[in-house]
Design a protein around this motif. Structure first.
Motif, PDB file in Angstrom:
ATOM      1  N   ARG A   1      46.329 -26.269  21.864  1.00  0.00           N
ATOM      2  CA  ARG A   1      45.475 -26.040  20.691  1.00  0.00           C
ATOM      3  C   ARG A   1      44.806 -27.323  20.230  1.00  0.00           C
ATOM      4  O   ARG A   1      43.657 -27.310  19.801  1.00  0.00           O
ATOM      5  N   GLN A   2      45.522 -28.441  20.317  1.00  0.00           N
ATOM      6  CA  GLN A   2      44.941 -29.722  19.930  1.00  0.00           C
ATOM      7  C   GLN A   2      43.792 -30.087  20.856  1.00  0.00           C
ATOM      8  O   GLN A   2      42.745 -30.548  20.401  1.00  0.00           O
ATOM      9  N   LYS A   3      43.946 -29.839  22.144  1.00  0.00           N
ATOM     10  CA  LYS A   3      42.868 -30.106  23.104  1.00  0.00           C
ATOM     11  C   LYS A   3      41.659 -29.217  22.803  1.00  0.00           C
ATOM     12  O   LYS A   3      40.516 -29.674  22.845  1.00  0.00           O
ATOM     13  N   GLN A   4      41.909 -27.944  22.491  1.00  0.00           N
ATOM     14  CA  GLN A   4      40.814 -27.043  22.140  1.00  0.00           C
ATOM     15  C   GLN A   4      40.107 -27.508  20.878  1.00  0.00           C
ATOM     16  O   GLN A   4      38.875 -27.420  20.775  1.00  0.00           O
ATOM     17  N   LEU A   5      40.858 -27.997  19.912  1.00  0.00           N
ATOM     18  CA  LEU A   5      40.271 -28.486  18.664  1.00  0.00           C
ATOM     19  C   LEU A   5      39.338 -29.661  18.931  1.00  0.00           C
ATOM     20  O   LEU A   5      38.198 -29.680  18.464  1.00  0.00           O
ATOM     21  N   PHE A   6      39.810 -30.644  19.686  1.00  0.00           N
ATOM     22  CA  PHE A   6      38.990 -31.813  19.967  1.00  0.00           C
ATOM     23  C   PHE A   6      37.774 -31.460  20.813  1.00  0.00           C
ATOM     24  O   PHE A   6      36.685 -31.989  20.605  1.00  0.00           O
TER      25      PHE A   6
ATOM     26  N   GLY B   1      36.241 -28.527  20.800  1.00  0.00           N
ATOM     27  CA  GLY B   1      35.330 -27.798  19.912  1.00  0.00           C
ATOM     28  C   GLY B   1      34.579 -28.729  18.980  1.00  0.00           C
ATOM     29  O   GLY B   1      33.370 -28.578  18.772  1.00  0.00           O
ATOM     30  N   ILE B   2      35.275 -29.707  18.418  1.00  0.00           N
ATOM     31  CA  ILE B   2      34.613 -30.662  17.532  1.00  0.00           C
ATOM     32  C   ILE B   2      33.597 -31.476  18.308  1.00  0.00           C
ATOM     33  O   ILE B   2      32.483 -31.715  17.833  1.00  0.00           O
ATOM     34  N   GLY B   3      33.955 -31.885  19.524  1.00  0.00           N
ATOM     35  CA  GLY B   3      33.019 -32.635  20.361  1.00  0.00           C
ATOM     36  C   GLY B   3      31.795 -31.815  20.710  1.00  0.00           C
ATOM     37  O   GLY B   3      30.666 -32.320  20.681  1.00  0.00           O
ATOM     38  N   ALA B   4      31.984 -30.540  21.023  1.00  0.00           N
ATOM     39  CA  ALA B   4      30.851 -29.674  21.351  1.00  0.00           C
ATOM     40  C   ALA B   4      29.956 -29.478  20.131  1.00  0.00           C
ATOM     41  O   ALA B   4      28.722 -29.507  20.251  1.00  0.00           O
ATOM     42  N   MET B   5      30.550 -29.303  18.954  1.00  0.00           N
ATOM     43  CA  MET B   5      29.738 -29.139  17.746  1.00  0.00           C
ATOM     44  C   MET B   5      28.933 -30.404  17.444  1.00  0.00           C
ATOM     45  O   MET B   5      27.771 -30.318  17.064  1.00  0.00           O
ATOM     46  N   LEU B   6      29.566 -31.572  17.637  1.00  0.00           N
ATOM     47  CA  LEU B   6      28.836 -32.822  17.408  1.00  0.00           C
ATOM     48  C   LEU B   6      27.696 -32.984  18.402  1.00  0.00           C
ATOM     49  O   LEU B   6      26.606 -33.432  18.040  1.00  0.00           O
TER      50      LEU B   6
ATOM     51  N   ILE C   1      14.017 -19.062  14.374  1.00  0.00           N
ATOM     52  CA  ILE C   1      15.131 -18.184  14.727  1.00  0.00           C
ATOM     53  C   ILE C   1      15.481 -18.360  16.204  1.00  0.00           C
ATOM     54  O   ILE C   1      16.657 -18.425  16.580  1.00  0.00           O
ATOM     55  N   PHE C   2      14.473 -18.461  17.052  1.00  0.00           N
ATOM     56  CA  PHE C   2      14.702 -18.680  18.479  1.00  0.00           C
ATOM     57  C   PHE C   2      15.403 -20.016  18.721  1.00  0.00           C
ATOM     58  O   PHE C   2      16.338 -20.101  19.520  1.00  0.00           O
ATOM     59  N   ALA C   3      14.978 -21.071  18.029  1.00  0.00           N
ATOM     60  CA  ALA C   3      15.597 -22.393  18.202  1.00  0.00           C
ATOM     61  C   ALA C   3      17.055 -22.380  17.738  1.00  0.00           C
ATOM     62  O   ALA C   3      17.931 -22.927  18.415  1.00  0.00           O
ATOM     63  N   ILE C   4      17.325 -21.731  16.619  1.00  0.00           N
ATOM     64  CA  ILE C   4      18.703 -21.635  16.132  1.00  0.00           C
ATOM     65  C   ILE C   4      19.550 -20.842  17.122  1.00  0.00           C
ATOM     66  O   ILE C   4      20.678 -21.223  17.441  1.00  0.00           O
ATOM     67  N   GLY C   5      19.022 -19.745  17.636  1.00  0.00           N
ATOM     68  CA  GLY C   5      19.736 -18.960  18.647  1.00  0.00           C
ATOM     69  C   GLY C   5      19.987 -19.752  19.915  1.00  0.00           C
ATOM     70  O   GLY C   5      21.054 -19.642  20.527  1.00  0.00           O
ATOM     71  N   LEU C   6      19.025 -20.571  20.294  1.00  0.00           N
ATOM     72  CA  LEU C   6      19.191 -21.419  21.474  1.00  0.00           C
ATOM     73  C   LEU C   6      20.322 -22.421  21.277  1.00  0.00           C
ATOM     74  O   LEU C   6      21.156 -22.629  22.166  1.00  0.00           O
ATOM     75  N   PHE C   7      20.401 -23.030  20.095  1.00  0.00           N
ATOM     76  CA  PHE C   7      21.465 -23.984  19.831  1.00  0.00           C
ATOM     77  C   PHE C   7      22.825 -23.310  19.724  1.00  0.00           C
ATOM     78  O   PHE C   7      23.828 -23.852  20.176  1.00  0.00           O
ATOM     79  N   ILE C   8      22.867 -22.119  19.158  1.00  0.00           N
ATOM     80  CA  ILE C   8      24.134 -21.382  19.109  1.00  0.00           C
ATOM     81  C   ILE C   8      24.566 -21.015  20.523  1.00  0.00           C
ATOM     82  O   ILE C   8      25.740 -21.141  20.883  1.00  0.00           O
ATOM     83  N   GLY C   9      23.625 -20.567  21.347  1.00  0.00           N
ATOM     84  CA  GLY C   9      23.935 -20.263  22.743  1.00  0.00           C
ATOM     85  C   GLY C   9      24.416 -21.485  23.498  1.00  0.00           C
ATOM     86  O   GLY C   9      25.361 -21.407  24.291  1.00  0.00           O
ATOM     87  N   LEU C  10      23.783 -22.630  23.257  1.00  0.00           N
ATOM     88  CA  LEU C  10      24.202 -23.876  23.898  1.00  0.00           C
ATOM     89  C   LEU C  10      25.607 -24.254  23.471  1.00  0.00           C
ATOM     90  O   LEU C  10      26.442 -24.641  24.297  1.00  0.00           O
ATOM     91  N   TYR C  11      25.909 -24.113  22.190  1.00  0.00           N
ATOM     92  CA  TYR C  11      27.257 -24.408  21.698  1.00  0.00           C
ATOM     93  C   TYR C  11      28.290 -23.492  22.347  1.00  0.00           C
ATOM     94  O   TYR C  11      29.349 -23.944  22.796  1.00  0.00           O
ATOM     95  N   GLU C  12      28.003 -22.200  22.404  1.00  0.00           N
ATOM     96  CA  GLU C  12      28.949 -21.255  23.004  1.00  0.00           C
ATOM     97  C   GLU C  12      29.140 -21.531  24.484  1.00  0.00           C
ATOM     98  O   GLU C  12      30.238 -21.384  25.015  1.00  0.00           O
TER      99      GLU C  12
END
Length: 116
Positions: free
Chosen positions: A32-37, A39-44, A97-108
């Motif tokens: 879980r700690q690895k997943q947390l780090f 996830g935070i890295g991906a969000m940054l 909206i397309f740009a926000i969707g693109l960034f959400i898709g990139l994050y996922e």
């Protein structure tokens, strides 16, 4: 002597079981700690990419000629009435909206890529 031997054996088994539970809990915690780090890295990373594009966004929109399209839509909004005004407002916001969707898709995608 038999009773004492059985009690010692039971205590030893219980200690082994508790030790296994603690080890399993520790492994779960490390996962879980690895997943947390990650996830935070991906969000940054996504935030930095978003900030980079927003700083050069006006030039990027000009390169794609979206600014010309949005000026045309803005004139249509001023000339329209009723329901068509709502439709033109939606059309005006579609690139964002397309740009926000693109960034959400990139994050996922990044999150799924580094998920164990």
């Amino acid at each position: 002597k038999d009773i004492l031997g059985r009690d010692i054996y039971r205590v030893r088994e219980e200690n082994d079981r508790m030790l296994q539970e603690v080890r399993a809990s520790h492994e779960h915690y490390k996962k879980r700690q690895k997943q947390l780090f990650t996830g935070i890295g991906a969000m940054l990373l996504v935030f930095m990419l978003f900030a980079l594009i927003m700083t050069i966004g006006s030039d990027f929109m000009s390169f794609l000629h979206v600014d010309v399209l949005q000026k045309a839509i803005a004139s249509k909004i001023r000339a329209s009435e009723g329901f068509m005004t709502f439709v033109w407002y939606i059309a005006y916001g579609l690139p964002y909206i397309f740009a926000i969707g693109l960034f959400i898709g990139l994050y996922e995608w990044i999150r799924a890529r580094f998920h164990d």
